[in-house]
Design a protein around this motif. Structure first.
Motif, mmCIF file in Angstrom:
data_model
loop_
_atom_site.group_PDB
_atom_site.id
_atom_site.type_symbol
_atom_site.label_atom_id
_atom_site.label_comp_id
_atom_site.label_asym_id
_atom_site.label_seq_id
_atom_site.Cartn_x
_atom_site.Cartn_y
_atom_site.Cartn_z
ATOM 1 N N TYR A 277 1.079 -1.050 0.183
ATOM 2 C CA TYR A 277 -0.258 -0.287 0.351
ATOM 3 C C TYR A 277 1.187 1.142 0.142
ATOM 4 C CZ TYR A 277 -3.869 3.296 1.232
ATOM 5 O OH TYR A 277 -4.564 3.837 1.050
ATOM 6 N N ASP A 278 2.183 1.192 0.407
ATOM 7 C CA ASP A 278 2.811 2.048 1.031
ATOM 8 C C ASP A 278 3.786 2.543 -0.633
ATOM 9 O OD1 ASP A 278 2.664 2.806 3.542
ATOM 10 O OD2 ASP A 278 4.579 1.488 4.278
ATOM 11 N N ILE A 279 3.722 1.996 -1.117
ATOM 12 C CA ILE A 279 4.644 2.176 -2.392
ATOM 13 C C ILE A 279 3.356 2.530 -3.821
ATOM 14 C CG2 ILE A 279 4.982 -0.365 -3.421
ATOM 15 C CD1 ILE A 279 7.548 2.074 -4.194
ATOM 16 N N TYR A 280 2.188 1.539 -3.629
ATOM 17 C CA TYR A 280 1.461 2.440 -4.596
ATOM 18 C C TYR A 280 0.853 3.663 -3.779
ATOM 19 C CZ TYR A 280 -3.818 3.440 -5.550
ATOM 20 O OH TYR A 280 -5.082 4.407 -5.026
ATOM 21 N N ARG A 281 0.815 3.951 -2.742
ATOM 22 C CA ARG A 281 0.419 5.675 -2.791
ATOM 23 C C ARG A 281 1.926 6.318 -3.216
ATOM 24 N NH1 ARG A 281 -1.845 6.586 3.309
ATOM 25 N NH2 ARG A 281 0.361 5.627 2.841
ATOM 26 N N TYR A 282 3.119 6.422 -3.015
ATOM 27 C CA TYR A 282 4.195 6.977 -2.987
ATOM 28 C C TYR A 282 4.125 6.764 -4.804
ATOM 29 C CZ TYR A 282 8.848 8.054 -3.807
ATOM 30 O OH TYR A 282 9.870 8.475 -4.562
#
Ligand SMILES: Cc1cc2nc3c(=O)[nH]c(=O)nc-3n(C[C@H](O)[C@H](O)[C@H](O)COP(=O)(O)OP(=O)(O)OC[C@H]3O[C@@H](n4cnc5c(N)ncnc54)[C@H](O)[C@@H]3O)c2cc1C
Length: 454
Positions: free
Chosen positions: A275-280
């Motif tokens: 989820y972190d990399i998607y949002r980033y």
């Protein structure tokens, strides 16, 4: 504390000549090559589909490192590569990944290909137990909804990646790097939809590679703000329809890939990084502003775990010197890739220092190769088992070359033909005629050196 289980009768589900356990690259190579030798072959797979890490972890651009080298895919891998593209096509927009599989198509293809090859498949068949008569496997036990069931064969091939069958049969093993037992990180891959393919490829650029390079700099200068220790951001296929079908990022370090508690910890940890990399990415790159998570890999994937104690243990020195083995069953371009087990990316990635001071990434150099001996597939102390794929007998650094997907399929072929010959020649796999073995492997498309040329 340990509990004692009462002995119980176990129903015999079926018998066969050769039982292959694990339907990843090595298992596919083993099952098809043995079936082509006319044997009755059953393939067990704990998941509901074949392909191992290719389909379960979206590792679709398997042979990317052969691009612009003199090497081409060989054997059953080359056949699958060619037929799968011809029959299903692909939608690859990145030049870099023209030869990558679409792993969903590959699932469909493998179902058909394996059955056409005469291999009988049993999905949902998890193996973690064997019945032994001293050094001989009597049967393998699968765990099913109806309870444990036995399958009996003349020869067994362990292609589970983790050497689960060899472990159950009491074969010794090593795991992780020498000084602390740490393995490479586990990864939960993801797919993103909604990328702006036109913008990413405008004027001949490769936008995804640019994003990957920018990420590395941002991470090393402390600008991403992300918790995951992974410093690289490799992408796989990009389709004309805006699907990025493989993001190899979310990594958890310090896990034992065979420990149920560590596996659970890794899945939970990695999904937060997904989820972190998607949002980033959505926030940072204009071409990705409309992305959405299309899917998350069904299971955490590993690059290394148990490596069996075999009759011969392949070393990095053997590979670096391209040592010739009279019982060679596969020749592969010299290529190593080991993600730092402790996330330390110091060092220049060279194999010197054996990765103990960081990671290893050595691309193919000229026409240099290394050889795999048949003896590395033969476990000590079991007389009707062969082991192929990433868990064959090698040292930890050597495994970073051995683990290449197409090579795992080639070692699978070596095991499949070895087991078939053991039945035909009425002997243990260790005693089969090496010249017969090599002759059949050549006929199955592997390029092996002839004795007079070494
Ligand atoms: C994120 C990631 C990226 C990678 N990138 C690349 C790359 O770009 N190029 C490359 O060449 N390699 C790459 N690798 C390495 C490569 O994927 C593996 O080394 C390779 O898939 C190993 O093949 P295998 O057949 O030995 O095992 P696996 O692919 O792990 O297949 C084992 C199979 O056995 C089944 N199985 C396991 N245990 C049991 C059991 N007890 N009972 C029944 N079935 C069982 C599994 O479900 C699986 O289908 C990558 C690996 C990962 C995790």
């Amino acid at each position: 504390m340990a509990l004692i289980r009462k002995a119980a009768e176990i129903p015999l589900l079926r018998t066969c000549d050769i039982l292959v356990i694990g339907g990843g690259p090595a298992g596919i190579g083993a099952a098809v090559s043995a079936a082509r030798e006319g044997l009755d072959v059953v393939l067990l797979e704990k998941r509901a589909f074949l392909g191992g890490n290719i389909t379960a972890c979206y590792v679709e651009n398997c042979n990317y490192f052969l691009h612009n080298t003199p090497f081409k895919s060989e054997g059953i891998y080359a056949e699958i590569e060619q037929r799968c593209y011809t029959e299903y096509g692909n939608d690859n927009a990145r030049v870099y990944n023209q030869k990558a599989f679409s792993s969903e198509y590959l699932k469909l293809f493998l179902d058909r290909f394996m059955q056409e090859s005469g291999v009988k498949i049993l999905f949902h068949a998890f193996v973690n137990e064997v019945l032994m008569d001293e050094f001989h496997i009597e049967a393998v036990i699968i765990q099913t909804k109806k309870g444990p069931m036995a399958i009996q064969a003349k020869q067994y091939i362990d292609t589970t990646g983790d050497a689960d069958v060899a472990f159950a049969a009491g074969v010794g093993f090593d795991q992780g790097r020498q000084q602390d037992g740490l393995c490479q990180p586990g990864t939960v891959s993801l797919r993103l939809s909604g990328a702006d393919t036109t913008a990413l490829l405008q004027d001949g650029r490769d936008g995804l590679s640019e994003i990957g390079r920018a990420f590395k700099i941002a991470y090393r200068t402390g600008k991403t703000g992300l918790a995951c220790k992974r410093q690289d951001l490799p992408f796989g296929r990009l389709t004309y329809g805006g699907l990025i079908s493989y993001v190899n990022y979310s990594c958890a370090y310090g896990l034992d890939p065979t420990d149920v508690q560590d596996l659970s910890k890794g899945e939970l940890e990695c999904r937060t990084y997904v989820y972190d990399i998607y949002r980033y990415l959505k926030k940072t790159h204009e071409e990705l502003k409309n992305i959405e998570i299309a899917s998350i890999a069904p299971e955490i994937g590993f690059r290394d775990s148990r490596r069996i104690h075999g009759v011969y243990t392949l070393t990095i020195e053997d590979m670096e010197s391209n040592r010739h083995f009279d019982d060679v069953i596969a020749v592969f371009p010299r290529f190593y890739d080991m993600l730092a087990p402790d996330a330390n990316m110091d060092g220049d990635g060279s194999v010197q220092g054996k990765g103990y001071h960081g990671h290893i990434y050595e691309p193919v150099v000229g026409d240099r190769t290394f050889e795999i001996p048949y003896r590395s597939l033969i476990p000590k102390n079991v007389d009707n088992l062969l082991v192929a794929g990433r868990c064959l007998s090698s040292d930890h650094v050597a495994e970073s070359g051995v683990r290449a997907i197409s090579l795992c399929m080639m070692t699978g072929q070596g095991a499949g033909v070895g087991a078939a010959l053991a039945i035909k020649e009425s002997c243990a796999p260790q005693k089969v005629s090496i010249s017969n073995l090599q002759h059949i492997l050549r006929a199955q498309g592997l390029k092996l050196p002839h004795k007079e040329h070494v």
